[in-house]
Design an enzyme around this catalytic site. Structure first.
Site, PDB file in Angstrom:
ATOM      1  N   ARG A  52      56.187  91.631  49.053  1.00 27.75           N
ATOM      2  CA  ARG A  52      55.457  92.237  50.271  1.00 27.75           C
ATOM      3  C   ARG A  52      56.591  93.154  50.864  1.00 27.75           C
ATOM      4  O   ARG A  52      57.699  93.144  50.602  1.00 27.75           O
ATOM      5  CB  ARG A  52      54.980  91.234  51.415  1.00 27.75           C
ATOM      6  CG  ARG A  52      55.898  89.908  51.195  1.00 27.75           C
ATOM      7  CD  ARG A  52      56.510  89.532  52.606  1.00 27.75           C
ATOM      8  NE  ARG A  52      56.830  90.732  53.592  1.00 27.75           N
ATOM      9  CZ  ARG A  52      58.017  91.407  54.082  1.00 27.75           C
ATOM     10  NH1 ARG A  52      58.972  90.980  53.107  1.00 27.75           N
ATOM     11  NH2 ARG A  52      58.003  92.169  54.818  1.00 27.75           N
ATOM     12  N   GLY A  53      56.303  93.916  51.891  1.00 30.21           N
ATOM     13  CA  GLY A  53      57.131  94.970  52.460  1.00 30.21           C
ATOM     14  C   GLY A  53      56.769  96.304  51.809  1.00 30.21           C
ATOM     15  O   GLY A  53      56.662  96.424  50.444  1.00 30.21           O
ATOM     16  N   ALA A  54      56.523  97.381  52.484  1.00 32.97           N
ATOM     17  CA  ALA A  54      56.252  98.629  52.120  1.00 32.97           C
ATOM     18  C   ALA A  54      56.858  99.085  50.843  1.00 32.97           C
ATOM     19  O   ALA A  54      56.527  99.129  49.734  1.00 32.97           O
ATOM     20  CB  ALA A  54      56.086  99.641  53.010  1.00 32.97           C
ATOM     21  N   ARG A  95      46.158  96.153  48.927  1.00 26.44           N
ATOM     22  CA  ARG A  95      46.288  96.246  50.476  1.00 26.44           C
ATOM     23  C   ARG A  95      46.074  97.632  50.915  1.00 26.44           C
ATOM     24  O   ARG A  95      46.558  98.598  50.030  1.00 26.44           O
ATOM     25  CB  ARG A  95      47.469  95.659  50.456  1.00 26.44           C
ATOM     26  CG  ARG A  95      47.914  94.473  50.157  1.00 26.44           C
ATOM     27  CD  ARG A  95      49.168  93.724  50.791  1.00 26.44           C
ATOM     28  NE  ARG A  95      49.088  93.531  52.268  1.00 26.44           N
ATOM     29  CZ  ARG A  95      50.353  93.100  52.871  1.00 26.44           C
ATOM     30  NH1 ARG A  95      51.489  93.078  52.328  1.00 26.44           N
ATOM     31  NH2 ARG A  95      50.055  92.899  54.223  1.00 26.44           N
ATOM     32  N   GLN A 202      57.277  86.211  58.615  1.00 27.89           N
ATOM     33  CA  GLN A 202      58.208  87.060  57.873  1.00 27.89           C
ATOM     34  C   GLN A 202      59.572  86.884  58.502  1.00 27.89           C
ATOM     35  O   GLN A 202      60.596  87.032  57.910  1.00 27.89           O
ATOM     36  CB  GLN A 202      57.489  88.194  57.536  1.00 27.89           C
ATOM     37  CG  GLN A 202      56.308  88.562  56.555  1.00 27.89           C
ATOM     38  CD  GLN A 202      55.028  88.444  57.229  1.00 27.89           C
ATOM     39  OE1 GLN A 202      55.206  87.828  58.493  1.00 27.89           O
ATOM     40  NE2 GLN A 202      54.103  89.104  56.581  1.00 27.89           N
ATOM     41  N   ASP A 243      54.978 100.763  57.348  1.00 28.71           N
ATOM     42  CA  ASP A 243      53.949 100.674  56.323  1.00 28.71           C
ATOM     43  C   ASP A 243      53.328 102.102  56.232  1.00 28.71           C
ATOM     44  O   ASP A 243      53.289 102.487  55.231  1.00 28.71           O
ATOM     45  CB  ASP A 243      52.940  99.704  56.682  1.00 28.71           C
ATOM     46  CG  ASP A 243      53.706  98.380  56.293  1.00 28.71           C
ATOM     47  OD1 ASP A 243      54.255  97.641  57.193  1.00 28.71           O
ATOM     48  OD2 ASP A 243      53.082  97.813  55.185  1.00 28.71           O
TER      49      ASP A 243
END
Ligand code: MRU
Length: 344
Positions: A52-54, A95, A202, A243
Site C-alpha cells: 500500500r501507499g501510492a 483500488r 498506518q 494519492d
C-alpha cells in the site's frame, strides 16, 4: 526495520519471475516477505493493503503485470496482447484513488503499443525491463523529493505526519518522510509526531515502526489529538503524501488529511505535501473529480483488536481518502522541485 529485500519494501525478481514484497498487514508484529506470482495474488496484495501507499502500488502493479505476462503460455502475439489487456483492466480495478496505479499500468500497456512486431518472448523481456525501470525510477524520485524538501525541516523541528508516506509506501525513502530522512542524515534532530490514522493505523503501525527503526525521535498520537497539539504550539510543520493530485493541485490523501490542513491553516503551521510526478493527474480538473475509494465496514467495526469496536449491523461510513483544497497547502514537493499551489 531489518534490511529486508536489500533495504527495499518491494522488488521485482526477474530471475524468479516474481514480485517480492513486505506484507504490510503484519507489521509491526512480523516482518514477512510475500512471493507474488499470479494475477489474483497481485490484485489481493493491493486490495488488501499488503502492498500500500501510492508509489508502492504503482511499482507493484508494473512488476505484477510483467510477472504475470511473462508466465502466459501463448505463442501468438495477438493472443498475448489480448491477455495483457485483460490483466491490465483487472489490476486497475483493485483500488480507484491512487493515480500511480493507473500511471504504471498505462506505462506497461505502452510497451505493447509501441512495439507491435516483436514476438512473445522478446516482448515479455521488454515488460520485465520496463517494470524494473519503474522500480528504479521510484527510488530516484523519492530521493530527489528528499533533497528538494529537506530545507523545510530545520534542527529541533517538530513535524506532524499522517498515514504512512515513508519507505514502506514506496520502494525506498518514501515521499513525505524522504525530506525528514535527509534532514536527519544531515545531523538535524527532528522530532516526528505520527497520527495513528484510523481505521487501519498506518501511522501507528507503519510510520512509527519505520521511524523508530531509523533512530528518529517518534511520538504516536490518536488522530483526534492533532488539533490541540497544533493549537498549543507543539508542531512546527506538517507533511503528508498524496494519492492523486488534480490539475488545480487539490490533493487526495488518506482520510483525515484535510482536517489537519484546516487546523494547520488556523494555527499558522506550514502544511507540505510530497509526491512524485506519477501522482499528478493532468486529466482530473479538481479534487471533486477524484474517485474516493469506499472500503469495507469491517475495517471500522472490527479493526485490529480481537474485540468489536461497534455493534454488528451498524451502518458505517468508511472512505479511505479525503481531498485537501490547494489553498490550504503551503507547498508541494516533487522530484522536480517545489510547487506553490496558490499559483495554480
Ligand atoms: O490506503 P493506503 O494506506 O494505501 O493510503 C496511503 C496514503 O494515503 C498515503 O499517504 C499516500 O499513498 C502517499 S504514500 C507515499
Amino acid at each position: 526495520m531489518r534490511s529486508l529485500l536489500d533495504g527495499k519494501t518491494l522488488t521485482l525478481d526477474i530471475g524468479r519471475k516474481a514480485l517480492l514484497a513486505v506484507d504490510q498487514t503484519l507489521l509491526p508484529g512480523r516482518e514477512e516477505i510475500l512471493v507474488i506470482e499470479d494475477e489474483k495474488a497481485v490484485f489481493d496484495a493491493i486490495k488488501q493493503l499488503k502492498v500500500r501507499g501510492a508509489p508502492a502500488i504503482g511499482v507493484a502493479a508494473a512488476a505484477g503485470y510483467a510477472v504475470c505476462a511473462s508466465r502466459f503460455d501463448v505463442s501468438s502475439r495477438e493472443e498475448f496482447d489480448r491477455r495483457c489487456g485483460e490483466l491490465s483492466a483487472y489490476l486497475a480495478s483493485s483500488r480507484p484513488t491512487a493515480r500511480n496505479l493507473f500511471w504504471a499500468l498505462e506505462r506497461m500497456d505502452a510497451v505493447l503499443d509501441s512495439d507491435k512486431t516483436s514476438g512473445v518472448g522478446k516482448i515479455k523481456e521488454k515488460l520485465l525491463l520496463e517494470a524494473k525501470a519503474v522500480e528504479e525510477e521510484d527510488i530516484a524520485r523519492c530521493r530527489a523529493i528528499g533533497l528538494n524538501g529537506e530545507r523545510f525541516f530545520g534542527d529541533g523541528m517538530r513535524i506532524l505526519t499522517h498515514c504512512n508516506a515513508g519507505r514502506l509506501a514506496a520502494v525506498k525513502y518514501g515521499t513525505a518522510l524522504a525530506p525528514v530522512y535527509v534532514a536527519a542524515e544531515k545531523g538535524r534532530r527532528v522530532r516526528v509526531f505520527c497520527d495513528e490514522t484510523r481505521p487501519l493505523l498506518q501511522g501507528a503501525r507503519l510510520t512509527a515502526y519505520e521511524l523508530v527503526s531509523a533512530g528518529i525521535d517518534t511520538t504516536v498520537l490518536c488522530d483526534n489529538m492533532a488539533a490541540s497539539l497544533m493549537a498549543s504550539g507543539g508542531i512546527d510543520a506538517c507533511i503528508v503524501g498524496a494519492d492523486r493530485i488534480a490539475a488545480n493541485h487539490d490533493v487526495a490523501n488518506k482520510i483525515g488529511t484535510m482536517p489537519l490542513a484546516v487546523c494547520a491553516k488556523r494555527f499558522g503551521v506550514p502544511f507540505y505535501v510530497a509526491a512524485p510526478s506519477s501522482t499528478f493527474d493532468a486529466n482530473c480538473p479538481t479534487g471533486a473529480d477524484i474517485t474516493i475509494e469506499q472500503r469495507d465496514a469491517s475495517e471500522v467495526t472490527e479493526m485490529f483488536f480481537g474485540n468489536r469496536t461497534a455493534p454488528a449491523g451498524v451502518k458505517v461510513f468508511n472512505p479511505a481518502f479525503d481531498v485537501t483544497p490547494h489553498e490550504l497547502i503551503t507547498a508541494i514537493i516533487t522530484e522536480e522541485g517545489v510547487i506553490d499551489p496558490s499559483k495554480t
